[in-house]
Design a protein around this motif. Sequence first.
Motif, short mmCIF file in Angstrom:
data_model
loop_
_atom_site.label_atom_id
_atom_site.label_comp_id
_atom_site.label_asym_id
_atom_site.label_seq_id
_atom_site.Cartn_x
_atom_site.Cartn_y
_atom_site.Cartn_z
N UNK A 198 0.52 -1.27 -0.44
CA UNK A 198 -0.15 -0.13 0.01
C UNK A 198 0.86 1.55 0.00
N UNK A 199 0.35 2.05 -0.79
CA UNK A 199 1.01 3.37 -0.42
C UNK A 199 0.63 4.31 0.09
N UNK A 200 1.65 5.28 1.36
CA UNK A 200 1.52 5.36 1.99
C UNK A 200 2.27 6.50 2.85
N UNK A 201 2.54 7.34 1.31
CA UNK A 201 3.50 8.51 1.81
C UNK A 201 2.40 9.10 0.39
N UNK A 202 3.55 10.72 -0.29
CA UNK A 202 2.39 10.68 -1.56
C UNK A 202 2.18 10.42 -2.17
N UNK A 241 11.43 4.53 -0.37
CA UNK A 241 10.73 5.06 -2.03
C UNK A 241 10.37 3.58 -2.06
N UNK A 242 9.29 2.61 -2.41
CA UNK A 242 9.25 1.54 -3.71
C UNK A 242 8.13 0.51 -2.16
N UNK A 243 7.14 0.06 -2.95
CA UNK A 243 5.94 -0.59 -2.99
C UNK A 243 6.19 -1.99 -3.40
N UNK A 244 6.77 -2.08 -3.53
CA UNK A 244 7.69 -3.27 -4.31
C UNK A 244 9.05 -3.53 -3.49
N UNK A 255 3.98 -11.22 11.34
CA UNK A 255 4.18 -10.51 10.51
C UNK A 255 3.35 -8.74 11.08
N UNK A 256 4.57 -7.82 10.53
CA UNK A 256 3.04 -6.30 10.71
C UNK A 256 4.19 -5.37 9.63
N UNK A 257 3.91 -5.32 8.34
CA UNK A 257 5.15 -4.27 7.24
C UNK A 257 4.31 -2.72 7.60
N UNK A 258 5.47 -2.20 7.85
CA UNK A 258 5.60 -0.58 8.30
C UNK A 258 5.58 0.22 7.05
N UNK A 259 5.24 1.50 6.94
CA UNK A 259 5.75 3.04 6.06
C UNK A 259 6.43 3.62 7.41
N UNK A 288 -5.21 -2.03 2.02
CA UNK A 288 -6.14 -2.87 0.78
C UNK A 288 -5.23 -3.57 -0.12
N UNK A 289 -4.45 -3.74 0.12
CA UNK A 289 -3.86 -5.09 -0.96
C UNK A 289 -2.24 -4.90 -0.70
#
Length: 166
Positions: free
Chosen positions: A19-23, A46-49, A69-73, A146-147
Amino acid sequence: MENLLGLLRLRVRRGINLAIRDTRSSDPYVVVTMSGQKLKTRVINDTCNPEWNDELTLSITDINVPINLAVYDRDTFTADDKMGEAEIDIRPYVECLRMGLENLPTGTVITRVQPSRTNCLSDESCCVWDNGRILQDMFLRLRNVECGEIEVQIEWINPPGCKGVF
């Protein structure tokens, strides 16, 4: 340490369509928790992958406790944003270890674990014999977001003096 069954090497390989969490993107990292243990991957900016390819090692005392497992920005001036979570049930993998297999051809599939409502798998996951060890690769669908998916691999390590799972 007398309750230690063994160690589990968790390779956090990559994130897919996070998911995109920055601009326009995110700065993701993964936090792994299990039985009071907490480990983190590095931040990929600076990546979503992201491609982490980080190896984390957990001490296993109870095979019935899932790995979370938890993913953070990563954010600089505010609290880090959560980008989803997943859980790994290691019991199917441990059942493969308990079979006591030896000398199989590399690439032999020992068992297949199907995605279901009770696991986070997004695709079939196989336990595979690889040069004297059993590996399990997984694609985990992130929950509460969302994804996004993360790709991981687990491998058992039997240090000297541990009870083991046999």
